[in-house]
Design a protein around this motif. Structure first.
Motif, PDB file in Angstrom:
ATOM      1  N   ARG A  20     -31.071 -55.181  27.353  1.00  0.00           N
ATOM      2  CA  ARG A  20     -31.295 -56.116  28.460  1.00  0.00           C
ATOM      3  C   ARG A  20     -30.603 -55.636  29.728  1.00  0.00           C
ATOM      4  O   ARG A  20     -31.143 -55.740  30.832  1.00  0.00           O
ATOM      5  CB  ARG A  20     -30.805 -57.514  28.099  1.00  0.00           C
ATOM      6  N   GLU A  21     -29.395 -55.143  29.585  1.00  0.00           N
ATOM      7  CA  GLU A  21     -28.667 -54.621  30.738  1.00  0.00           C
ATOM      8  C   GLU A  21     -29.430 -53.447  31.364  1.00  0.00           C
ATOM      9  O   GLU A  21     -29.546 -53.355  32.585  1.00  0.00           O
ATOM     10  CB  GLU A  21     -27.262 -54.175  30.341  1.00  0.00           C
ATOM     11  N   ALA A  22     -29.949 -52.570  30.523  1.00  0.00           N
ATOM     12  CA  ALA A  22     -30.708 -51.424  31.024  1.00  0.00           C
ATOM     13  C   ALA A  22     -31.983 -51.898  31.731  1.00  0.00           C
ATOM     14  O   ALA A  22     -32.334 -51.391  32.811  1.00  0.00           O
ATOM     15  CB  ALA A  22     -31.055 -50.466  29.885  1.00  0.00           C
ATOM     16  N   ALA A  23     -32.652 -52.901  31.138  1.00  0.00           N
ATOM     17  CA  ALA A  23     -33.866 -53.438  31.763  1.00  0.00           C
ATOM     18  C   ALA A  23     -33.533 -54.095  33.100  1.00  0.00           C
ATOM     19  O   ALA A  23     -34.262 -53.931  34.087  1.00  0.00           O
ATOM     20  CB  ALA A  23     -34.545 -54.432  30.826  1.00  0.00           C
ATOM     21  N   LEU A  24     -32.437 -54.832  33.144  1.00  0.00           N
ATOM     22  CA  LEU A  24     -32.022 -55.462  34.410  1.00  0.00           C
ATOM     23  C   LEU A  24     -31.641 -54.420  35.457  1.00  0.00           C
ATOM     24  O   LEU A  24     -31.950 -54.575  36.640  1.00  0.00           O
ATOM     25  CB  LEU A  24     -30.860 -56.426  34.171  1.00  0.00           C
ATOM     26  N   THR A  25     -31.007 -53.357  35.024  1.00  0.00           N
ATOM     27  CA  THR A  25     -30.650 -52.279  35.946  1.00  0.00           C
ATOM     28  C   THR A  25     -31.914 -51.631  36.509  1.00  0.00           C
ATOM     29  O   THR A  25     -32.005 -51.383  37.719  1.00  0.00           O
ATOM     30  CB  THR A  25     -29.776 -51.222  35.236  1.00  0.00           C
ATOM     31  N   ASP A  26     -32.891 -51.382  35.633  1.00  0.00           N
ATOM     32  CA  ASP A  26     -34.167 -50.813  36.086  1.00  0.00           C
ATOM     33  C   ASP A  26     -34.880 -51.767  37.044  1.00  0.00           C
ATOM     34  O   ASP A  26     -35.414 -51.354  38.077  1.00  0.00           O
ATOM     35  CB  ASP A  26     -35.084 -50.509  34.896  1.00  0.00           C
ATOM     36  N   ARG A  27     -34.875 -53.043  36.701  1.00  0.00           N
ATOM     37  CA  ARG A  27     -35.538 -54.045  37.551  1.00  0.00           C
ATOM     38  C   ARG A  27     -34.843 -54.132  38.915  1.00  0.00           C
ATOM     39  O   ARG A  27     -35.501 -54.218  39.948  1.00  0.00           O
ATOM     40  CB  ARG A  27     -35.511 -55.393  36.855  1.00  0.00           C
ATOM     41  N   PHE A  28     -33.530 -54.099  38.910  1.00  0.00           N
ATOM     42  CA  PHE A  28     -32.780 -54.135  40.162  1.00  0.00           C
ATOM     43  C   PHE A  28     -33.107 -52.910  41.014  1.00  0.00           C
ATOM     44  O   PHE A  28     -33.287 -53.018  42.227  1.00  0.00           O
ATOM     45  CB  PHE A  28     -31.275 -54.222  39.888  1.00  0.00           C
ATOM     46  N   ALA A  29     -33.200 -51.752  40.388  1.00  0.00           N
ATOM     47  CA  ALA A  29     -33.541 -50.531  41.123  1.00  0.00           C
ATOM     48  C   ALA A  29     -34.949 -50.640  41.720  1.00  0.00           C
ATOM     49  O   ALA A  29     -35.179 -50.266  42.875  1.00  0.00           O
ATOM     50  CB  ALA A  29     -33.440 -49.309  40.211  1.00  0.00           C
ATOM     51  N   ALA A  30     -35.892 -51.192  40.945  1.00  0.00           N
ATOM     52  CA  ALA A  30     -37.261 -51.361  41.441  1.00  0.00           C
ATOM     53  C   ALA A  30     -37.284 -52.351  42.604  1.00  0.00           C
ATOM     54  O   ALA A  30     -37.973 -52.131  43.611  1.00  0.00           O
ATOM     55  CB  ALA A  30     -38.182 -51.827  40.314  1.00  0.00           C
ATOM     56  N   LEU A  31     -36.544 -53.433  42.477  1.00  0.00           N
ATOM     57  CA  LEU A  31     -36.477 -54.411  43.568  1.00  0.00           C
ATOM     58  C   LEU A  31     -35.838 -53.811  44.818  1.00  0.00           C
ATOM     59  O   LEU A  31     -36.255 -54.097  45.936  1.00  0.00           O
ATOM     60  CB  LEU A  31     -35.702 -55.653  43.123  1.00  0.00           C
ATOM     61  N   SER A  32     -34.853 -52.996  44.617  1.00  0.00           N
ATOM     62  CA  SER A  32     -34.202 -52.334  45.747  1.00  0.00           C
ATOM     63  C   SER A  32     -35.183 -51.402  46.460  1.00  0.00           C
ATOM     64  O   SER A  32     -35.242 -51.375  47.695  1.00  0.00           O
ATOM     65  CB  SER A  32     -32.981 -51.556  45.258  1.00  0.00           C
ATOM     66  N   LEU A  33     -35.973 -50.656  45.694  1.00  0.00           N
ATOM     67  CA  LEU A  33     -36.986 -49.782  46.293  1.00  0.00           C
ATOM     68  C   LEU A  33     -38.043 -50.590  47.032  1.00  0.00           C
ATOM     69  O   LEU A  33     -38.461 -50.236  48.138  1.00  0.00           O
ATOM     70  CB  LEU A  33     -37.657 -48.920  45.219  1.00  0.00           C
ATOM     71  N   ALA A  34     -38.466 -51.698  46.413  1.00  0.00           N
ATOM     72  CA  ALA A  34     -39.460 -52.562  47.059  1.00  0.00           C
ATOM     73  C   ALA A  34     -38.899 -53.156  48.335  1.00  0.00           C
ATOM     74  O   ALA A  34     -39.595 -53.242  49.357  1.00  0.00           O
ATOM     75  CB  ALA A  34     -39.900 -53.665  46.099  1.00  0.00           C
ATOM     76  N   ASP A  35     -37.643 -53.556  48.313  1.00  0.00           N
ATOM     77  CA  ASP A  35     -36.996 -54.112  49.501  1.00  0.00           C
ATOM     78  C   ASP A  35     -36.946 -53.073  50.619  1.00  0.00           C
ATOM     79  O   ASP A  35     -37.240 -53.386  51.779  1.00  0.00           O
ATOM     80  CB  ASP A  35     -35.588 -54.590  49.141  1.00  0.00           C
ATOM     81  N   ASP A  36     -36.608 -51.841  50.280  1.00  0.00           N
ATOM     82  CA  ASP A  36     -36.592 -50.767  51.280  1.00  0.00           C
ATOM     83  C   ASP A  36     -37.984 -50.544  51.870  1.00  0.00           C
ATOM     84  O   ASP A  36     -38.135 -50.381  53.086  1.00  0.00           O
ATOM     85  CB  ASP A  36     -36.078 -49.462  50.660  1.00  0.00           C
ATOM     86  N   ALA A  37     -38.996 -50.558  51.007  1.00  0.00           N
ATOM     87  CA  ALA A  37     -40.373 -50.362  51.483  1.00  0.00           C
ATOM     88  C   ALA A  37     -40.790 -51.505  52.399  1.00  0.00           C
ATOM     89  O   ALA A  37     -41.432 -51.280  53.442  1.00  0.00           O
ATOM     90  CB  ALA A  37     -41.329 -50.254  50.291  1.00  0.00           C
ATOM     91  N   ILE A  38     -40.417 -52.718  52.043  1.00  0.00           N
ATOM     92  CA  ILE A  38     -40.759 -53.875  52.890  1.00  0.00           C
ATOM     93  C   ILE A  38     -40.058 -53.768  54.233  1.00  0.00           C
ATOM     94  O   ILE A  38     -40.662 -54.024  55.282  1.00  0.00           O
ATOM     95  CB  ILE A  38     -40.394 -55.192  52.162  1.00  0.00           C
ATOM     96  N   GLU A  39     -38.803 -53.379  54.228  1.00  0.00           N
ATOM     97  CA  GLU A  39     -38.062 -53.223  55.487  1.00  0.00           C
ATOM     98  C   GLU A  39     -38.720 -52.169  56.381  1.00  0.00           C
ATOM     99  O   GLU A  39     -38.845 -52.361  57.589  1.00  0.00           O
ATOM    100  CB  GLU A  39     -36.603 -52.844  55.213  1.00  0.00           C
ATOM    101  N   GLN A  40     -39.157 -51.068  55.783  1.00  0.00           N
ATOM    102  CA  GLN A  40     -39.833 -50.021  56.564  1.00  0.00           C
ATOM    103  C   GLN A  40     -41.149 -50.533  57.135  1.00  0.00           C
ATOM    104  O   GLN A  40     -41.483 -50.281  58.291  1.00  0.00           O
ATOM    105  CB  GLN A  40     -40.076 -48.783  55.699  1.00  0.00           C
TER     106      GLN A  40
END
Length: 158
Positions: free
Chosen positions: A43-63
């Motif tokens: 679960r921790e690994a899945a949450l870490t992956d999800r957080f990384a994906a959300l961070s990438l999506a957030d960066d893309a939205i900001e751009q």
């Protein structure tokens, strides 16, 4: 005997010392804990992956938002220049119509759509508009006058 708080616990094998020692857990409990630890780790690994994906999506939205803001600024600038150019063209054309002989301008205005003619007459000096209107047929002059009188009717009063 009363305790003073300065005594040291007896670790010499007395019954009190044996109660404090931890026995080895049964095998089933150890396996259950190990299994639970694996699930928690997954679960921790899945949450870490999800957080990384959300961070990438957030960066893309900001751009994208930055590009959108830039495009909006360019569009506003283009629209402002176009409005300025249109206004300059209308002002120049209005001046041309005002410079014409009223009889000639009246003949030209009679061929225009009444809304179009009213737009120009409304921009002219009153004496120029009056001279042109007087050269138009009474029906055309009335139609244009009604449009001129009603063009600000829907403007809020307060």
């Amino acid at each position: 005997m009363a305790r003073t708080g300065t005594e040291v616990a007896d670790t010499s094998g007395s019954p009190a010392a044996k109660a404090l020692s931890c026995p080895t857990p049964p095998l089933a409990l150890a396996e259950a804990l190990a299994e639970r630890e694996m699930r928690v780790s997954a679960r921790e690994a899945a949450l870490t992956d999800r957080f990384a994906a959300l961070s990438l999506a957030d960066d893309a939205i900001e751009q994208r938002l930055a590009k959108l803001a830039e495009a909006e600024a360019k569009l506003s600038d283009t629209l402002a220049r176009a409005d300025g150019a249109s206004e300059a063209d209308l002002t120049r054309l209005t001046e041309v119509y005002q410079s014409m002989k009223p009889k000639d301008a009246a003949a030209l205005f009679a061929t225009m759509a009444p809304e179009f003619a009213a737009g120009f007459l409304g921009r002219m000096r009153p004496e120029s508009s009056a001279a042109i209107l007087s050269g138009m047929t009474p029906e055309d002059a009335y139609t244009v006058s009604v449009l001129l009188a009603g063009r600000n009717a829907k403007v809020p009063k307060n």
